[in-house]
Motif scaffolding. Structure first.
Motif, PDB file in Angstrom:
ATOM      1  N   GLU A 241      27.867  38.168  75.162  1.00 44.22           N
ATOM      2  CA  GLU A 241      28.603  37.510  76.245  1.00 44.22           C
ATOM      3  C   GLU A 241      27.634  37.132  77.373  1.00 44.22           C
ATOM      4  O   GLU A 241      26.779  37.950  77.752  1.00 44.22           O
ATOM      5  CB  GLU A 241      29.643  38.507  76.767  1.00 44.22           C
ATOM      6  CG  GLU A 241      30.820  37.832  77.400  1.00 44.22           C
ATOM      7  CD  GLU A 241      31.783  38.869  77.943  1.00 44.22           C
ATOM      8  OE1 GLU A 241      32.006  39.874  77.260  1.00 44.22           O
ATOM      9  OE2 GLU A 241      32.274  38.644  79.058  1.00 44.22           O
ATOM     10  N   GLY A 242      27.749  35.919  77.858  1.00 43.99           N
ATOM     11  CA  GLY A 242      26.932  35.503  79.006  1.00 43.99           C
ATOM     12  C   GLY A 242      25.548  35.008  78.633  1.00 43.99           C
ATOM     13  O   GLY A 242      24.736  34.729  79.512  1.00 43.99           O
ATOM     14  N   VAL A 243      25.256  34.888  77.324  1.00 44.30           N
ATOM     15  CA  VAL A 243      23.919  34.475  76.913  1.00 44.30           C
ATOM     16  C   VAL A 243      23.697  32.991  77.246  1.00 44.30           C
ATOM     17  O   VAL A 243      24.566  32.154  77.015  1.00 44.30           O
ATOM     18  CB  VAL A 243      23.675  34.767  75.412  1.00 44.30           C
ATOM     19  CG1 VAL A 243      24.639  34.001  74.533  1.00 44.30           C
ATOM     20  CG2 VAL A 243      22.246  34.460  75.015  1.00 44.30           C
ATOM     21  N   GLN A 244      22.538  32.692  77.847  1.00 45.13           N
ATOM     22  CA  GLN A 244      22.234  31.303  78.203  1.00 45.13           C
ATOM     23  C   GLN A 244      21.324  30.648  77.167  1.00 45.13           C
ATOM     24  O   GLN A 244      21.386  29.454  76.940  1.00 45.13           O
ATOM     25  CB  GLN A 244      21.541  31.263  79.575  1.00 45.13           C
ATOM     26  CG  GLN A 244      22.422  31.789  80.692  1.00 45.13           C
ATOM     27  CD  GLN A 244      21.675  31.826  82.006  1.00 45.13           C
ATOM     28  OE1 GLN A 244      20.527  32.257  82.065  1.00 45.13           O
ATOM     29  NE2 GLN A 244      22.317  31.385  83.058  1.00 45.13           N
ATOM     30  N   LEU A 245      20.451  31.454  76.577  1.00 42.50           N
ATOM     31  CA  LEU A 245      19.496  30.939  75.595  1.00 42.50           C
ATOM     32  C   LEU A 245      19.040  32.112  74.734  1.00 42.50           C
ATOM     33  O   LEU A 245      18.734  33.174  75.259  1.00 42.50           O
ATOM     34  CB  LEU A 245      18.277  30.349  76.323  1.00 42.50           C
ATOM     35  CG  LEU A 245      17.056  29.976  75.473  1.00 42.50           C
ATOM     36  CD1 LEU A 245      17.343  28.709  74.679  1.00 42.50           C
ATOM     37  CD2 LEU A 245      15.833  29.738  76.359  1.00 42.50           C
ATOM     38  N   ALA A 246      19.015  31.926  73.415  1.00 50.40           N
ATOM     39  CA  ALA A 246      18.491  32.976  72.521  1.00 50.40           C
ATOM     40  C   ALA A 246      17.458  32.330  71.626  1.00 50.40           C
ATOM     41  O   ALA A 246      17.720  31.285  71.014  1.00 50.40           O
ATOM     42  CB  ALA A 246      19.609  33.585  71.686  1.00 50.40           C
ATOM     43  N   ARG A 247      16.263  32.952  71.529  1.00 53.21           N
ATOM     44  CA  ARG A 247      15.154  32.300  70.848  1.00 53.21           C
ATOM     45  C   ARG A 247      14.141  33.364  70.404  1.00 53.21           C
ATOM     46  O   ARG A 247      14.143  34.480  70.923  1.00 53.21           O
ATOM     47  CB  ARG A 247      14.502  31.362  71.866  1.00 53.21           C
ATOM     48  CG  ARG A 247      13.616  30.316  71.326  1.00 53.21           C
ATOM     49  CD  ARG A 247      13.339  29.245  72.377  1.00 53.21           C
ATOM     50  NE  ARG A 247      14.280  28.135  72.320  1.00 53.21           N
ATOM     51  CZ  ARG A 247      14.287  27.105  73.148  1.00 53.21           C
ATOM     52  NH1 ARG A 247      13.408  27.024  74.119  1.00 53.21           N
ATOM     53  NH2 ARG A 247      15.170  26.137  73.016  1.00 53.21           N
ATOM     54  N   MET A 248      13.272  32.995  69.480  1.00 49.13           N
ATOM     55  CA  MET A 248      12.189  33.893  69.089  1.00 49.13           C
ATOM     56  C   MET A 248      11.024  33.694  70.063  1.00 49.13           C
ATOM     57  O   MET A 248      10.830  32.604  70.596  1.00 49.13           O
ATOM     58  CB  MET A 248      11.748  33.557  67.660  1.00 49.13           C
ATOM     59  CG  MET A 248      10.734  34.530  67.077  1.00 49.13           C
ATOM     60  SD  MET A 248      10.309  34.088  65.379  1.00 49.13           S
ATOM     61  CE  MET A 248       9.044  32.837  65.663  1.00 49.13           C
ATOM     62  N   SER A 249      10.230  34.738  70.274  1.00 51.58           N
ATOM     63  CA  SER A 249       9.017  34.615  71.093  1.00 51.58           C
ATOM     64  C   SER A 249       7.788  34.552  70.196  1.00 51.58           C
ATOM     65  O   SER A 249       7.693  35.303  69.216  1.00 51.58           O
ATOM     66  CB  SER A 249       8.891  35.809  72.046  1.00 51.58           C
ATOM     67  OG  SER A 249       7.717  35.674  72.830  1.00 51.58           O
ATOM     68  N   GLY A 250       6.849  33.679  70.527  1.00 48.05           N
ATOM     69  CA  GLY A 250       5.585  33.584  69.795  1.00 48.05           C
ATOM     70  C   GLY A 250       5.817  33.408  68.304  1.00 48.05           C
ATOM     71  O   GLY A 250       6.638  32.603  67.872  1.00 48.05           O
ATOM     72  N   SER A 251       5.097  34.205  67.512  1.00 49.98           N
ATOM     73  CA  SER A 251       5.261  34.111  66.055  1.00 49.98           C
ATOM     74  C   SER A 251       6.212  35.192  65.544  1.00 49.98           C
ATOM     75  O   SER A 251       6.286  35.435  64.347  1.00 49.98           O
ATOM     76  CB  SER A 251       3.890  34.232  65.381  1.00 49.98           C
ATOM     77  OG  SER A 251       3.248  35.416  65.794  1.00 49.98           O
ATOM     78  N   GLY A 252       6.974  35.813  66.462  1.00 49.65           N
ATOM     79  CA  GLY A 252       7.976  36.799  66.077  1.00 49.65           C
ATOM     80  C   GLY A 252       7.354  38.152  65.773  1.00 49.65           C
ATOM     81  O   GLY A 252       6.145  38.335  65.852  1.00 49.65           O
ATOM     82  N   ALA A 253       8.165  39.115  65.392  1.00 53.11           N
ATOM     83  CA  ALA A 253       9.575  39.014  65.129  1.00 53.11           C
ATOM     84  C   ALA A 253      10.464  39.258  66.343  1.00 53.11           C
ATOM     85  O   ALA A 253      11.692  39.206  66.223  1.00 53.11           O
ATOM     86  CB  ALA A 253       9.931  40.049  64.044  1.00 53.11           C
ATOM     87  N   THR A 254       9.877  39.493  67.540  1.00 49.63           N
ATOM     88  CA  THR A 254      10.727  39.758  68.703  1.00 49.63           C
ATOM     89  C   THR A 254      11.463  38.484  69.115  1.00 49.63           C
ATOM     90  O   THR A 254      10.877  37.408  69.179  1.00 49.63           O
ATOM     91  CB  THR A 254       9.881  40.272  69.885  1.00 49.63           C
ATOM     92  OG1 THR A 254       9.136  41.400  69.444  1.00 49.63           O
ATOM     93  CG2 THR A 254      10.766  40.673  71.062  1.00 49.63           C
ATOM     94  N   CYS A 255      12.762  38.647  69.388  1.00 47.42           N
ATOM     95  CA  CYS A 255      13.574  37.550  69.905  1.00 47.42           C
ATOM     96  C   CYS A 255      14.080  37.954  71.287  1.00 47.42           C
ATOM     97  O   CYS A 255      14.131  39.142  71.620  1.00 47.42           O
ATOM     98  CB  CYS A 255      14.755  37.281  68.979  1.00 47.42           C
ATOM     99  SG  CYS A 255      14.204  36.752  67.333  1.00 47.42           S
ATOM    100  N   PHE A 256      14.430  36.949  72.085  1.00 42.04           N
ATOM    101  CA  PHE A 256      14.897  37.253  73.440  1.00 42.04           C
ATOM    102  C   PHE A 256      16.127  36.428  73.766  1.00 42.04           C
ATOM    103  O   PHE A 256      16.386  35.396  73.127  1.00 42.04           O
ATOM    104  CB  PHE A 256      13.794  36.963  74.481  1.00 42.04           C
ATOM    105  CG  PHE A 256      13.436  35.496  74.586  1.00 42.04           C
ATOM    106  CD1 PHE A 256      12.493  34.927  73.753  1.00 42.04           C
ATOM    107  CD2 PHE A 256      14.065  34.679  75.523  1.00 42.04           C
ATOM    108  CE1 PHE A 256      12.172  33.568  73.837  1.00 42.04           C
ATOM    109  CE2 PHE A 256      13.755  33.325  75.622  1.00 42.04           C
ATOM    110  CZ  PHE A 256      12.803  32.772  74.769  1.00 42.04           C
ATOM    111  N   ALA A 257      16.883  36.906  74.729  1.00 44.27           N
ATOM    112  CA  ALA A 257      18.005  36.130  75.244  1.00 44.27           C
ATOM    113  C   ALA A 257      17.949  36.182  76.759  1.00 44.27           C
ATOM    114  O   ALA A 257      17.545  37.196  77.342  1.00 44.27           O
ATOM    115  CB  ALA A 257      19.322  36.702  74.744  1.00 44.27           C
ATOM    116  N   LEU A 258      18.298  35.058  77.390  1.00 44.46           N
ATOM    117  CA  LEU A 258      18.290  34.974  78.857  1.00 44.46           C
ATOM    118  C   LEU A 258      19.712  35.079  79.395  1.00 44.46           C
ATOM    119  O   LEU A 258      20.657  34.553  78.800  1.00 44.46           O
ATOM    120  CB  LEU A 258      17.677  33.649  79.317  1.00 44.46           C
ATOM    121  CG  LEU A 258      16.219  33.384  78.910  1.00 44.46           C
ATOM    122  CD1 LEU A 258      15.736  32.061  79.506  1.00 44.46           C
ATOM    123  CD2 LEU A 258      15.304  34.529  79.327  1.00 44.46           C
TER     124      LEU A 258
END
Ligand code: C5P
Length: 292
Positions: A241-258
């Protein structure tokens, strides 16, 4: 006289990562927006007659090799050599962030070591000189010398500081898999992926919406093909809920959401932890002002 310093090596987040070409030596040309979190690995540096490195913290067990092969050790040696002095320091690296994870890792640790030792050894080298040493250690290291947003070009050596006009809470999620950067770039190449057109002008990136509409992480598909858990992490973040953007960082595997605020990020991070107890989850904020 100061004989001990602790520096933070924050997580590096690629808010977007475009691949615009490939050099003859195989390195990929990129355009990327780097931003940093407040939390990170902690590096304590003490004056000592010889150079030593101890690794502690939640992710220390992932290091199996010789400490001398660690980029932190190499950064200390490279700085001492550039300054024409003997390298003497007792270094403790507290590894709070996952490794081989697309969020800076060894690059951020090496960059923070350069910054810290420049102070501890009272070298007073300007950042431009540190950048040249950093570039010799790895493509992402120069950008990680700073902790505020930067537009990054070339293979990582062309840096333009940027001000983001918005604040963001962020949740970082790693599904517990290490992904090798060369392997993801190789998968990108072997899939015959097309190159992104260079950005016609420097986008102002005045909002998260502009990021969503005009950018992506072009390594995401290659990373998902190498590791299905990346997609699981992305889907979990996209459903919050409330996520503005969800994406992988660099070459992964960490992903982030703003998210709009750090408070919202902390709230939803708890929900992900409850649902995926095996994942590494961190809630924080993106730095818009330098802490250095
Ligand atoms: O410089 P660094 O050690 O971070 O890069 C690791 C590997 O990732 C390189 O050897 C290369 O295979 C790949 N890479 C790339 N293009 C970049 C950065 C890394 O192809 N811009």
């Amino acid at each position: 006289m100061v004989d001990s310093i602790t520096v933070i090596a924050p997580a590096k987040v690629n808010l977007f990562l475009h691949i615009t070409g490939r050099r003859d030596d195989g390195y990929h040309l990129l355009e990327s927006l780097f931003a940093f979190t407040r939390q990170g690995d902690e590096i304590t540096l003490k004056v000592a007659p010889e150079l030593s490195l101890e690794i502690t913290g939640p992710f220390s067990s992932k290091f199996t090799g010789n400490a001398r092969d660690n980029l932190v050790f190499k950064a200390a040696l490279a700085l001492a050599q550039a300054a024409g002095i003997g390298a003497g320091a007792e270094i403790t690296l507290k590894k709070n962030l996952p490794i081989a994870a697309g969020i800076g890792g060894g690059s951020a640790d090496a960059a923070a070591t350069l910054r810290g030792l420049n102070e501890l050894w009272r070298l007073g080298l300007p950042f431009t000189e540190l950048e040249a040493i950093a570039y010799g250690l790895g493509a992402d290291v120069p950008a990680c010398l700073y902790d505020t947003p930067q537009f990054v070009e070339g293979v990582g050596e062309k840096l333009t500081p940027l001000t983001l006009s918005w604040q963001a809470g962020i949740v970082l999620v790693n599904p517990g898999v290490m992904l090798s950067t060369p392997a993801v770039f190789k998968a990108f190449k072997e899939a015959g992926s097309h190159f992104d057109a260079p950005l016609a002008c420097m986008e102002p990136w005045t909002s998260v919406l502009a990021l969503t509409e005009h950018s992506q992480n072009s390594l995401e598909r290659a990373a998902v093909s190498a590791c299905a858990e990346v997609d699981e992490a992305l889907q979990a973040l996209k459903g919050l809920e409330g996520v503005q953007l969800a994406r992988m960082s660099g070459s992964g595997a960490t992903c982030f959401a703003l998210f709009e605020t750090k408070g919202v990020a902390e709230h939803v991070a708890q929900a992900i932890k409850n649902k995926h107890p095996g994942w590494w989850v961190m809630a924080d904020e993106l730095l818009t002002e330098s802490t250095l």
